[in-house]
Motif scaffolding. Structure first.
Motif, PDB file in Angstrom:
ATOM      1  N   ARG A 242       0.814  -1.221   0.000  1.00  0.00           N
ATOM      2  CA  ARG A 242       0.000   0.000   0.000  1.00  0.00           C
ATOM      3  C   ARG A 242       0.850   1.275   0.000  1.00  0.00           C
ATOM      4  NH1 ARG A 242      -5.161  -1.429   0.442  1.00  0.00           N
ATOM      5  NH2 ARG A 242      -5.655  -3.468   1.344  1.00  0.00           N
ATOM      6  N   VAL A 243       1.982   1.233   0.676  1.00  0.00           N
ATOM      7  CA  VAL A 243       2.872   2.401   0.669  1.00  0.00           C
ATOM      8  C   VAL A 243       3.390   2.647  -0.745  1.00  0.00           C
ATOM      9  CG1 VAL A 243       5.049   3.352   1.515  1.00  0.00           C
ATOM     10  CG2 VAL A 243       3.540   2.137   3.080  1.00  0.00           C
ATOM     11  N   GLY A 244       3.775   1.570  -1.421  1.00  0.00           N
ATOM     12  CA  GLY A 244       4.243   1.703  -2.795  1.00  0.00           C
ATOM     13  C   GLY A 244       3.166   2.234  -3.723  1.00  0.00           C
ATOM     14  N   VAL A 245       1.941   1.730  -3.575  1.00  0.00           N
ATOM     15  CA  VAL A 245       0.826   2.219  -4.394  1.00  0.00           C
ATOM     16  C   VAL A 245       0.591   3.704  -4.140  1.00  0.00           C
ATOM     17  CG1 VAL A 245      -1.667   2.062  -4.770  1.00  0.00           C
ATOM     18  CG2 VAL A 245      -0.308  -0.022  -4.599  1.00  0.00           C
ATOM     19  N   PHE A 246       0.642   4.122  -2.850  1.00  0.00           N
ATOM     20  CA  PHE A 246       0.437   5.530  -2.503  1.00  0.00           C
ATOM     21  C   PHE A 246       1.502   6.429  -3.134  1.00  0.00           C
ATOM     22  CE2 PHE A 246       1.594   9.064   0.333  1.00  0.00           C
ATOM     23  CZ  PHE A 246       0.413   9.800   0.302  1.00  0.00           C
ATOM     24  N   VAL A 247       2.760   6.020  -3.006  1.00  0.00           N
ATOM     25  CA  VAL A 247       3.857   6.830  -3.554  1.00  0.00           C
ATOM     26  C   VAL A 247       3.763   6.912  -5.076  1.00  0.00           C
ATOM     27  CG1 VAL A 247       6.351   6.988  -3.859  1.00  0.00           C
ATOM     28  CG2 VAL A 247       5.412   6.407  -1.642  1.00  0.00           C
ATOM     29  N   GLY A 248       3.507   5.770  -5.712  1.00  0.00           N
ATOM     30  CA  GLY A 248       3.370   5.777  -7.167  1.00  0.00           C
ATOM     31  C   GLY A 248       2.230   6.671  -7.607  1.00  0.00           C
ATOM     32  N   ALA A 249       1.114   6.598  -6.872  1.00  0.00           N
ATOM     33  CA  ALA A 249      -0.045   7.426  -7.206  1.00  0.00           C
ATOM     34  C   ALA A 249       0.259   8.910  -7.031  1.00  0.00           C
ATOM     35  CB  ALA A 249      -1.237   7.030  -6.337  1.00  0.00           C
ATOM     36  N   MET A 250       0.903   9.287  -5.917  1.00  0.00           N
ATOM     37  CA  MET A 250       1.247  10.694  -5.679  1.00  0.00           C
ATOM     38  C   MET A 250       2.212  11.215  -6.741  1.00  0.00           C
ATOM     39  SD  MET A 250      -0.481  11.890  -3.207  1.00  0.00           S
ATOM     40  CE  MET A 250       0.414  13.417  -2.949  1.00  0.00           C
ATOM     41  N   LEU A 251       3.135  10.368  -7.131  1.00  0.00           N
ATOM     42  CA  LEU A 251       4.102  10.750  -8.167  1.00  0.00           C
ATOM     43  C   LEU A 251       3.393  11.023  -9.488  1.00  0.00           C
ATOM     44  CD1 LEU A 251       7.048  11.152  -8.922  1.00  0.00           C
ATOM     45  CD2 LEU A 251       7.279   8.681  -9.166  1.00  0.00           C
ATOM     46  N   LEU A 252       2.470  10.135  -9.853  1.00  0.00           N
ATOM     47  CA  LEU A 252       1.711  10.323 -11.092  1.00  0.00           C
ATOM     48  C   LEU A 252       0.809  11.551 -11.011  1.00  0.00           C
ATOM     49  CD1 LEU A 252       0.619   6.660 -11.963  1.00  0.00           C
ATOM     50  CD2 LEU A 252       2.437   7.990 -13.015  1.00  0.00           C
ATOM     51  N   VAL A 253       0.117  11.715  -9.889  1.00  0.00           N
ATOM     52  CA  VAL A 253      -0.858  12.818  -9.772  1.00  0.00           C
ATOM     53  C   VAL A 253      -0.166  14.169  -9.753  1.00  0.00           C
ATOM     54  CG1 VAL A 253      -2.567  13.881  -8.251  1.00  0.00           C
ATOM     55  CG2 VAL A 253      -2.633  11.419  -8.646  1.00  0.00           C
ATOM     56  N   LEU A 254       0.813  14.359  -8.879  1.00  0.00           N
ATOM     57  CA  LEU A 254       1.450  15.675  -8.761  1.00  0.00           C
ATOM     58  C   LEU A 254       2.207  16.071 -10.025  1.00  0.00           C
ATOM     59  CD1 LEU A 254       2.733  15.879  -5.063  1.00  0.00           C
ATOM     60  CD2 LEU A 254       0.853  17.124  -6.125  1.00  0.00           C
ATOM     61  N   SER A 255       2.931  15.125 -10.618  1.00  0.00           N
ATOM     62  CA  SER A 255       3.663  15.457 -11.846  1.00  0.00           C
ATOM     63  C   SER A 255       2.692  15.819 -12.965  1.00  0.00           C
ATOM     64  CB  SER A 255       4.578  14.302 -12.269  1.00  0.00           C
ATOM     65  OG  SER A 255       3.836  13.127 -12.547  1.00  0.00           O
ATOM     66  N   ILE A 374      -6.169   4.551 -10.006  1.00  0.00           N
ATOM     67  CA  ILE A 374      -5.125   5.570  -9.858  1.00  0.00           C
ATOM     68  C   ILE A 374      -5.181   6.566 -11.005  1.00  0.00           C
ATOM     69  CG2 ILE A 374      -2.621   5.947  -9.921  1.00  0.00           C
ATOM     70  CD1 ILE A 374      -2.381   3.313  -8.305  1.00  0.00           C
ATOM     71  N   ASP A 375      -5.407   6.072 -12.217  1.00  0.00           N
ATOM     72  CA  ASP A 375      -5.487   6.982 -13.365  1.00  0.00           C
ATOM     73  C   ASP A 375      -6.703   7.897 -13.279  1.00  0.00           C
ATOM     74  OD1 ASP A 375      -3.133   6.047 -14.335  1.00  0.00           O
ATOM     75  OD2 ASP A 375      -3.895   5.407 -16.284  1.00  0.00           O
ATOM     76  N   VAL A 376      -7.747   7.485 -12.530  1.00  0.00           N
ATOM     77  CA  VAL A 376      -8.866   8.386 -12.267  1.00  0.00           C
ATOM     78  C   VAL A 376      -8.371   9.605 -11.501  1.00  0.00           C
ATOM     79  CG1 VAL A 376     -10.988   8.695 -10.916  1.00  0.00           C
ATOM     80  CG2 VAL A 376     -10.676   6.631 -12.292  1.00  0.00           C
ATOM     81  N   TRP A 377      -7.574   9.370 -10.459  1.00  0.00           N
ATOM     82  CA  TRP A 377      -7.057  10.479  -9.659  1.00  0.00           C
ATOM     83  C   TRP A 377      -6.057  11.321 -10.449  1.00  0.00           C
ATOM     84  CZ3 TRP A 377      -9.569  12.055  -5.667  1.00  0.00           C
ATOM     85  CH2 TRP A 377     -10.356  11.150  -4.943  1.00  0.00           C
ATOM     86  N   VAL A 378      -5.302  10.687 -11.329  1.00  0.00           N
ATOM     87  CA  VAL A 378      -4.394  11.437 -12.205  1.00  0.00           C
ATOM     88  C   VAL A 378      -5.199  12.403 -13.079  1.00  0.00           C
ATOM     89  CG1 VAL A 378      -2.776  11.257 -14.135  1.00  0.00           C
ATOM     90  CG2 VAL A 378      -2.622   9.649 -12.238  1.00  0.00           C
ATOM     91  N   ALA A 379      -6.268  11.890 -13.663  1.00  0.00           N
ATOM     92  CA  ALA A 379      -7.098  12.720 -14.536  1.00  0.00           C
ATOM     93  C   ALA A 379      -7.812  13.818 -13.757  1.00  0.00           C
ATOM     94  CB  ALA A 379      -8.109  11.853 -15.277  1.00  0.00           C
ATOM     95  N   LEU A 380      -8.331  13.493 -12.573  1.00  0.00           N
ATOM     96  CA  LEU A 380      -8.992  14.505 -11.751  1.00  0.00           C
ATOM     97  C   LEU A 380      -8.011  15.596 -11.331  1.00  0.00           C
ATOM     98  CD1 LEU A 380     -11.245  12.296  -9.442  1.00  0.00           C
ATOM     99  CD2 LEU A 380     -12.004  13.822 -11.285  1.00  0.00           C
ATOM    100  N   GLY A 381      -6.778  15.182 -11.018  1.00  0.00           N
ATOM    101  CA  GLY A 381      -5.750  16.166 -10.691  1.00  0.00           C
ATOM    102  C   GLY A 381      -5.452  17.070 -11.874  1.00  0.00           C
ATOM    103  N   GLY A 382      -5.369  16.474 -13.059  1.00  0.00           N
ATOM    104  CA  GLY A 382      -5.145  17.269 -14.264  1.00  0.00           C
ATOM    105  C   GLY A 382      -6.289  18.222 -14.524  1.00  0.00           C
ATOM    106  N   SER A 383      -7.517  17.767 -14.270  1.00  0.00           N
ATOM    107  CA  SER A 383      -8.698  18.603 -14.465  1.00  0.00           C
ATOM    108  C   SER A 383      -8.669  19.799 -13.526  1.00  0.00           C
ATOM    109  CB  SER A 383      -9.962  17.769 -14.218  1.00  0.00           C
ATOM    110  OG  SER A 383     -11.118  18.543 -14.422  1.00  0.00           O
ATOM    111  N   ALA A 384      -8.349  19.544 -12.254  1.00  0.00           N
ATOM    112  CA  ALA A 384      -8.252  20.639 -11.289  1.00  0.00           C
ATOM    113  C   ALA A 384      -7.144  21.614 -11.684  1.00  0.00           C
ATOM    114  CB  ALA A 384      -7.981  20.069  -9.892  1.00  0.00           C
ATOM    115  N   GLY A 385      -6.012  21.062 -12.127  1.00  0.00           N
ATOM    116  CA  GLY A 385      -4.911  21.913 -12.560  1.00  0.00           C
ATOM    117  C   GLY A 385      -5.284  22.788 -13.736  1.00  0.00           C
TER     118      GLY A 385
END
Length: 425
Positions: A242-255, A374-385
């Motif tokens: 779960r820690v790895g999934v969280f870090v990978g997700a944060m890396l994808l979302v913030l970048s 995770i890609d849902v959160w990536v897209a939502l982050g991009g939308s907010a950005g």
């Protein structure tokens, strides 16, 4: 076709040679689809904001198109992940690409009748193509070994370069094509997008057989049974780092947030300082090239020097890009080009290292669903950005947007080192 796939499955399960042949064939099919998909992706990036600004007469909502197609890509990522989990990569990805093509056709119609409502609805649907383009990278990893995963991701992504670089530089020619057939010039790139996305979807639908994810599951199940660990199958399904999934997700979302926010407002910023569509197309084309072209080298580096090192490199590169964009004169084609190239490169580092971390942290039984979520959160982050980027520039400046992007990028570094310490403990 389902029966044919079931009949041929044992050949892949019991033969490593057959597995390697299928792995290489899968990469080839993904490469073909990504060439088309890249061209479809580039249209919305290049002229979506300009089309909205032209219809609405204000730049305050210039970030809305990118927000809509990234929001649409969020829903599509969830649907594609679910379909892939149940039916395999082939049906999930082809559904997304073809839906994106239908959305592009809707944008053409909206531009023709000058309907903002139809434009926004169509851009939302068009986002499915963007999501498919990103999620196609996972298909190449299903049959890859742990030491091949980042390289497999990069091979899948590098093909996008051909279409994605050509797309922005075809803005002016496609505009002339659109004008010649009685359509607005800004609708031209979406003609290219419609054709490209539909071709990408058909390529996946027709040729991605047998499905690599379904084969990978059968291989994993067979290996567990052969090892006489049937009781471990259910446990393996639940085993997730779960820690790895969280870090990978944060890396994808913030970048992704940083990249989308700065990229979205750059065409408007350049146009406000007197740049034409050709210059804007050049800058965005080089930016998209930097997003995808270094992928092969990035994948090799991620596999050889490690996920953590490349994740830190992503944060630092994105921060430098934000600072350069903030200080670059609005009429300086050179400095804005350098800033946007670094922006694309930092995103590339983050996407490949983050994706590799997620694959390492999951298992084949639940991977597709996790990837889609995770890609849902990536897209939502991009939308907010995208939305916030237009508001920030309208009420402050493009320079402030660059500084905010740099700050968010630097947040990645403490997150990465926290996770590393957490896993050691």
């Amino acid at each position: 076709m389902k029966n044919n796939q079931s009949n041929t499955m044992p050949a892949y399960v019991h033969s490593q040679e057959a597995q390697q042949k299928l792995y290489k064939r899968t990469l080839t099919i993904v490469l073909m689809s990504q060439i088309f998909g890249g061209a479809g992706l580039a249209a919305g990036i290049t002229v979506g904001a300009l089309l909205a600004q032209d219809m609405l007469g204000t730049e305050s909502f210039a970030g809305l198109p990118a927000a809509l197609f990234t929001l649409g890509s969020a829903l599509a990522a969830y649907l594609i992940g679910g379909i892939s989990q149940r039916k395999g990569r082939r049906l999930g990805l082809s559904f997304g690409f073809i839906t994106g093509g239908i959305g592009a056709i809707g944008v053409i119609g909206a531009a023709t009748i000058s309907s903002p409502i139809l434009l926004f609805i169509s851009l939302f649907i068009y986002g499915a193509g963007t999501s498919s383009n990103l999620m196609a990278r996972y298909a190449g990893t299903d049959l890859a070994s742990e030491k091949q995963r980042a390289t497999a991701i990069s091979i899948a992504m590098v093909a996008t370069t051909f279409g994605a670089v050509a797309g922005p530089n075809l803005v002016t020619p496609m505009g002339k094509v659109a004008t010649a057939i009685g359509l607005p010039a800004l609708a031209g790139p979406f003609i290219l997008a419609a054709v490209a996305y539909i071709l990408a979807g058909l390529t996946i639908l027709i040729y991605l057989r047998p499905d690599p994810l379904l084969v990978a599951r059968e291989i994993a199940l067979h290996n567990q049974i052969e090892a006489n660990t049937e009781s471990a199958i259910e446990a393996n399904k639940l085993r997730v780092n779960r820690v790895g999934v969280f870090v990978g997700a944060m890396l994808l979302v913030l970048s992704h947030v940083v990249m989308v926010a700065i990229m979205t407002m750059t065409p408007v910023h350049m146009q406000n300082h007197g740049s034409g569509l050709t210059a804007i197309g050049l800058v965005i084309g080089l930016h998209v090239a930097a997003m995808y072209l270094p992928s092969l080298g990035t994948g090799i580096l991620v596999d050889r020097i490690g996920r953590t090192a490349m994740a830190v490199a992503s944060g630092m590169t994105l921060a430098l890009a934000g600072i350069l964009a903030a200080y670059a004169p609005g009429d300086s084609l050179l400095w804005l080009t350098i800033a946007l190239i670094l922006l694309g490169l930092g995103w590339n580092f983050g996407l490949i290292s983050g994706t590799a971390i997620i694959i390492d942290s999951t298992n084949v039984h639940t991977r597709a669903k996790t990837q889609g979520s995770i890609d849902v959160w990536v897209a939502l982050g991009g939308s907010a950005g995208s939305i916030l980027s237009g508001i920030i520039v309208a009420y402050s400046s493009y320079a402030i947007l660059g500084f905010i992007g740099a700050y968010l990028a630097l947040l990645l570094i403490p997150i990465i080192f926290w996770a590393r310490m957490k896993q050691k403990n």
